[in-house]
Design an enzyme around this catalytic site. Structure first.
Site, PDB file in Angstrom:
ATOM      1  CG  HIS A   1     -13.025   3.551   7.757  1.00 18.70           C
ATOM      2  ND1 HIS A   1     -13.029   3.095   6.459  1.00 18.70           N
ATOM      3  CD2 HIS A   1     -12.532   4.828   7.710  1.00 18.70           C
ATOM      4  CE1 HIS A   1     -12.558   4.044   5.666  1.00 18.70           C
ATOM      5  NE2 HIS A   1     -12.240   5.087   6.405  1.00 18.70           N
TER       6      HIS A   1
ATOM      7  N   GLY B   1      -9.479  11.666   0.056  1.00 16.93           N
ATOM      8  CA  GLY B   1      -8.272  12.339  -0.368  1.00 16.93           C
ATOM      9  C   GLY B   1      -7.172  12.364   0.664  1.00 16.93           C
TER      10      GLY B   1
ATOM     11  CD  GLU C   1     -12.419  13.866   3.562  1.00 15.18           C
ATOM     12  OE1 GLU C   1     -12.853  13.055   2.743  1.00 15.18           O
ATOM     13  OE2 GLU C   1     -11.348  13.691   4.168  1.00 15.18           O
TER      14      GLU C   1
ATOM     15  CG  HIS D   1     -16.495   5.888   7.126  1.00 12.51           C
ATOM     16  ND1 HIS D   1     -17.684   6.395   6.683  1.00 12.51           N
ATOM     17  CD2 HIS D   1     -15.529   6.704   6.632  1.00 12.51           C
ATOM     18  CE1 HIS D   1     -17.441   7.470   5.945  1.00 12.51           C
ATOM     19  NE2 HIS D   1     -16.142   7.667   5.898  1.00 12.51           N
TER      20      HIS D   1
ATOM     21  NE  ARG E   1     -14.009   9.499   8.782  1.00  7.29           N
ATOM     22  CZ  ARG E   1     -13.073   9.121   7.952  1.00  7.29           C
ATOM     23  NH1 ARG E   1     -12.209   8.211   8.330  1.00  7.29           N
ATOM     24  NH2 ARG E   1     -13.012   9.624   6.757  1.00  7.29           N
TER      25      ARG E   1
ATOM     26  NE  ARG F   1      -8.511   7.768   9.654  1.00  2.83           N
ATOM     27  CZ  ARG F   1      -8.912   7.597   8.388  1.00  2.83           C
ATOM     28  NH1 ARG F   1      -8.076   7.796   7.391  1.00  2.83           N
ATOM     29  NH2 ARG F   1     -10.141   7.216   8.127  1.00  2.83           N
TER      30      ARG F   1
ATOM     31  N   GLY G   1       0.849  -1.192   0.000  1.00  2.00           N
ATOM     32  CA  GLY G   1       0.000   0.000   0.000  1.00  2.00           C
ATOM     33  C   GLY G   1       0.883   1.239   0.000  1.00  2.00           C
ATOM     34  CB  VAL G   2       0.136   4.828   0.678  1.00  4.75           C
ATOM     35  CG1 VAL G   2      -0.462   4.709   2.068  1.00  4.75           C
ATOM     36  CG2 VAL G   2       0.879   6.143   0.566  1.00  4.75           C
ATOM     37  CB  ALA G   3       2.867   2.694   4.736  1.00  7.45           C
TER      38      ALA G   3
HETATM   39  C1  LIG Z   1     -12.697   2.428   1.747  1.00 19.11           C
HETATM   40  C2  LIG Z   1     -11.600   3.226   2.374  1.00 19.11           C
HETATM   41  C3  LIG Z   1     -11.530   4.588   2.136  1.00 19.11           C
HETATM   42  C4  LIG Z   1     -10.510   5.346   2.718  1.00 19.11           C
HETATM   43  N1  LIG Z   1     -10.401   6.673   2.402  1.00 19.11           N
HETATM   44  C5  LIG Z   1      -9.332   7.374   2.874  1.00 19.11           C
HETATM   45  C6  LIG Z   1      -9.110   8.718   2.460  1.00 19.11           C
HETATM   46  O1  LIG Z   1      -9.867   9.273   1.664  1.00 19.11           O
HETATM   47  N2  LIG Z   1      -8.025   9.372   2.957  1.00 19.11           N
HETATM   48  C7  LIG Z   1      -7.157   8.797   3.828  1.00 19.11           C
HETATM   49  O2  LIG Z   1      -6.193   9.429   4.242  1.00 19.11           O
HETATM   50  N3  LIG Z   1      -7.352   7.506   4.222  1.00 19.11           N
HETATM   51  C8  LIG Z   1      -8.390   6.799   3.756  1.00 19.11           C
HETATM   52  N4  LIG Z   1      -8.562   5.496   4.145  1.00 19.11           N
HETATM   53  C9  LIG Z   1      -7.556   4.873   5.011  1.00 19.11           C
HETATM   54  C10 LIG Z   1      -6.307   4.612   4.183  1.00 19.11           C
HETATM   55  O3  LIG Z   1      -6.674   4.213   2.896  1.00 19.11           O
HETATM   56  C11 LIG Z   1      -5.469   3.510   4.815  1.00 19.11           C
HETATM   57  O4  LIG Z   1      -5.278   3.759   6.178  1.00 19.11           O
HETATM   58  C12 LIG Z   1      -4.100   3.469   4.152  1.00 19.11           C
HETATM   59  O5  LIG Z   1      -4.243   3.364   2.757  1.00 19.11           O
HETATM   60  C13 LIG Z   1      -3.328   2.279   4.681  1.00 19.11           C
HETATM   61  O6  LIG Z   1      -2.166   2.165   3.931  1.00 19.11           O
HETATM   62  P1  LIG Z   1      -1.091   1.098   4.352  1.00 19.11           P
HETATM   63  O7  LIG Z   1       0.015   1.203   3.357  1.00 19.11           O
HETATM   64  O8  LIG Z   1      -0.776   1.244   5.779  1.00 19.11           O
HETATM   65  O9  LIG Z   1      -1.863  -0.319   4.217  1.00 19.11           O
HETATM   66  P2  LIG Z   1      -2.626  -0.996   2.951  1.00 19.11           P
HETATM   67  O10 LIG Z   1      -2.813  -0.031   1.834  1.00 19.11           O
HETATM   68  O11 LIG Z   1      -3.833  -1.671   3.470  1.00 19.11           O
HETATM   69  O12 LIG Z   1      -1.600  -2.103   2.506  1.00 19.11           O
HETATM   70  C14 LIG Z   1      -1.343  -3.217   3.333  1.00 19.11           C
HETATM   71  C15 LIG Z   1      -0.454  -4.183   2.583  1.00 19.11           C
HETATM   72  O13 LIG Z   1       0.089  -5.144   3.470  1.00 19.11           O
HETATM   73  C16 LIG Z   1      -0.013  -6.445   2.901  1.00 19.11           C
HETATM   74  N5  LIG Z   1       0.026  -7.421   4.001  1.00 19.11           N
HETATM   75  C17 LIG Z   1      -0.708  -7.416   5.144  1.00 19.11           C
HETATM   76  N6  LIG Z   1      -0.338  -8.447   5.933  1.00 19.11           N
HETATM   77  C18 LIG Z   1       0.652  -9.114   5.279  1.00 19.11           C
HETATM   78  C19 LIG Z   1       1.440 -10.251   5.575  1.00 19.11           C
HETATM   79  N7  LIG Z   1       1.312 -10.955   6.714  1.00 19.11           N
HETATM   80  N8  LIG Z   1       2.360 -10.658   4.657  1.00 19.11           N
HETATM   81  C20 LIG Z   1       2.511  -9.985   3.495  1.00 19.11           C
HETATM   82  N9  LIG Z   1       1.790  -8.895   3.163  1.00 19.11           N
HETATM   83  C21 LIG Z   1       0.881  -8.460   4.054  1.00 19.11           C
HETATM   84  C22 LIG Z   1      -1.297  -6.381   2.117  1.00 19.11           C
HETATM   85  O14 LIG Z   1      -1.358  -7.420   1.158  1.00 19.11           O
HETATM   86  C23 LIG Z   1      -1.158  -4.986   1.506  1.00 19.11           C
HETATM   87  O15 LIG Z   1      -0.298  -5.062   0.389  1.00 19.11           O
HETATM   88  C24 LIG Z   1      -9.573   4.725   3.576  1.00 19.11           C
HETATM   89  C25 LIG Z   1      -9.655   3.356   3.817  1.00 19.11           C
HETATM   90  C26 LIG Z   1     -10.650   2.602   3.223  1.00 19.11           C
HETATM   91  C27 LIG Z   1     -10.704   1.132   3.489  1.00 19.11           C
END
Ligand SMILES: Cc1cc2nc3c(=O)[nH]c(=O)nc-3n(C[C@H](O)[C@H](O)[C@H](O)COP(=O)(O)OP(=O)(O)OC[C@H]3O[C@@H](n4cnc5c(N)ncnc54)[C@H](O)[C@@H]3O)c2cc1C
Length: 504
Positions: free
Chosen positions: A334, A49, A115, A227, A275, A369, A15-17
């Site tokens: 959420h 966003g 928001e 949410h 929220r 958050r 994901g993004v991180a």
């Molecule tokens: C529907 C929705 C709408 C949202 N809207 C917003 C918004 O508008 N603005 C905002 O700031 N935030 C929003 N959020 C929150 C935000 O999207 C998330 O908090 C953020 O994208 C999380 O990013 P991340 O990189 O931490 O995790 P993720 O993007 O969830 O990525 C997690 C990754 O870890 C991998 N993974 C997990 N466990 C394992 C494992 N054991 N072994 C290998 N891989 C693993 C997964 O496969 C995935 O690739 C929203 C969330 C949702 C669900």
């Protein structure tokens, strides 16, 4: 026979991180391996966003920090908030350099929306309400230079002498070990602790469980954000579409079946209150009325389909035309405000283990958050964690992990766990329910970690125990943790709880 691999930095998550961390470490010369168990990420589904203070606007870092801290209900770390917010514009600019494109009000000027809980219009967005898809697209493209392994499940962090030495991984060839001095957890959230969630299938709390098993503390885990407006389509279970808060920002109104406002008299910001306030107001109204859902009336928004294409498509798929009828909505699991205790550079208590994105608890979100602050945190802390991981790997040199047997762990069947969590640890909690939940979670049985599903069930069980233990001990209502038996905040509890592995 186990397979073996070596790297300088392993990033778990795409994901993004994860991708920002991977790119950051790679650009500093590290040999990076990025692991992901699934194609889906929460990042892809983000709609509203990214909250960011743009230069030369009426906005300010101080105002964004103040809004974030107000939403966090006394538990934010003000220094962490300021550090992340102040670095937001730089991080977004880097994302734009990597190819992301945001909606413009006019050429060269981004369109800003507002928001819940934000005092200014400061949310940049892409494709109307498809911000996450654009962020993911741009990062996937930039990360084409990285060594990304899909269908690889990280099962255990290996350490010797109190420092990280590797990760146990399951892929189609079976169990293997990556010998590595730096690991970045970027595993996202834990929405699938509950029957109904906005999160993708992979959000099963793996990172929290991996950290706890490695003896790394977690914090603020009782603060699960629900949410307020998840599309209600009558079905139960699994990921459900989200109706972004921006719909309320643009004038959508929350009403009950009789057409009465749900938030009138509840909070001065009405439907744009934080929220937890809106989710608890809906929950209370549904308990009172026995109705299965509330409604978001967006019929007054002009050009709805163009501004909210993702929401429109999800509604139409469920047989609802949002321009002609109110959208049925319910609160849904959420976002995890807490997680693995880390600083604003992603560093945890275990040298070599870093955490960024939703899995981490940096002090940014406190007890709740603020909308659109999570992509921001993922971008900023992801980049910093990648940098810190690269530096640690260079200092530590190559790692050699000693591999024993993969430890046996226990799990509850997933549906049973989700039902119990939804019943006892959802929007509103109390001591009786949480004690019952604790008993149910104690009935978990040993599981072999021989497939992704079994591993996820084990991770869910460990994480559920942490949430229920923390929710039981927090005998007050604060942020997104609401206790019906302790409806007020207790000033004596205005601090974060830290859980050690032994608790769960
Ligand atoms: C529907 C929705 C709408 C949202 N809207 C917003 C918004 O508008 N603005 C905002 O700031 N935030 C929003 N959020 C929150 C935000 O999207 C998330 O908090 C953020 O994208 C999380 O990013 P991340 O990189 O931490 O995790 P993720 O993007 O969830 O990525 C997690 C990754 O870890 C991998 N993974 C997990 N466990 C394992 C494992 N054991 N072994 C290998 N891989 C693993 C997964 O496969 C995935 O690739 C929203 C969330 C949702 C669900």
């Amino acid at each position: 026979m186990m397979w073996h691999q070596r790297a300088d930095v392993v990033v778990i998550g795409t994901g993004v991180a994860g991708l920002v961390a991977g790119l950051s470490a790679h650009r500093r010369g590290s040999k990076v391996l990025v692991l992901s168990k699934a194609a889906d990420t929460a990042t892809f589904y983000a709609q509203g966003g990214i909250a960011v203070v743009l230069p030369e606007t009426d906005d300010s870092i101080d105002a964004h920090v103040a809004d974030t801290i107000a939403a966090g209900a006394g538990l934010c770390d003000p220094d962490a908030v300021r550090s992340i917010v102040a670095d937001g514009y730089r991080a977004v600019t880097e994302l734009v350099d990597d190819g992301a494109r945001f909606d413009e009000a006019e050429p060269g000027r981004w369109s800003l929306t507002r928001e819940g809980g934000h005092s200014r219009r400061r949310i940049i967005h892409a494709g109307g309400d498809a911000t996450g898809a654009e962020v993911q697209r741009a990062l996937n493209h930039a990360a084409a230079t990285l060594d990304i392994r899909r269908n690889h499940v990280a099962l255990q962090i290996l350490q010797t002498g109190g420092v990280v030495k590797g990760v146990v991984v399951l892929n189609e060839d079976g169990l293997g070990v990556v010998h590595v001095p730096s690991v970045v957890l970027a595993t996202g959230g834990l929405g699938h602790l509950y029957s109904a969630t906005t999160n993708p299938e992979g959000s099963t709390g793996d990172g929290v469980a991996l950290a706890m098993w490695a003896g790394v503390p977690i914090s603020d885990i009782e603060f699960v954000q629900f949410h307020p407006t998840m599309l209600f389509n009558g079905n139960t279970g699994g990921r459900r579409p989200l109706i972004t808060e921006a719909v309320r920002g643009e004038g959508g109104v929350l009403v009950d079946r009789q057409g009465n406002s749900i938030t009138a008299g509840v909070h001065p910001m009405g439907d744009l209150a934080p929220r937890d306030v809106v989710a608890a107001a809906i929950d209370a109204r549904l308990r009172e009325s026995g109705d299965p859902c509330a409604y978001l009336d967006a019929r007054g928004i002009t050009d709805f389909a163009r501004r909210f294409p993702t929401v429109t498509a999800a509604c139409l798929e469920a047989g609802i035309d949002p321009t002609r009828q109110p959208i049925p909505v319910v609160p849904g699991a959420h976002y995890s405000c807490g997680g693995v205790l880390a600083d604003v550079h992603g560093r945890t208590d275990l040298p070599g283990l870093f955490a960024a994105g939703e899995v981490a608890r940096t002090g940014m979100h406190g007890a709740n958050r603020l909308a659109s602050n999570s992509l921001l945190e993922g971008l900023v802390v992801g980049g910093r964690a990648g940098k810190a991981a690269a530096r640690h790997a260079a200092d530590a040199g190559p790692a050699h992990a000693e591999v024993g047997d993969v430890e046996t762990r226990v799990a509850l069947p997933r549906r049973k766990l989700q039902r119990a969590m939804s019943r006892y640890a959802s929007v509103v909690r109390d001591a009786d329910g949480l004690q019952r939940l604790t008993q149910e979670l104690e009935a978990a049985d040993p599981r072999d970690l021989d497939c992704r599903t079994s591993f996820e069930d084990v991770a869910l069980t460990t994480t559920a125990r942490a949430v229920s233990a923390a929710a039981l001990t927090r005998t007050e209502s604060r942020g997104c943790h609401h206790r019906s038996d302790f409806p007020d905040a207790d000033p004596a509890l205005a601090h974060s709880q830290v859980l050690a592995a032994a608790c769960c």
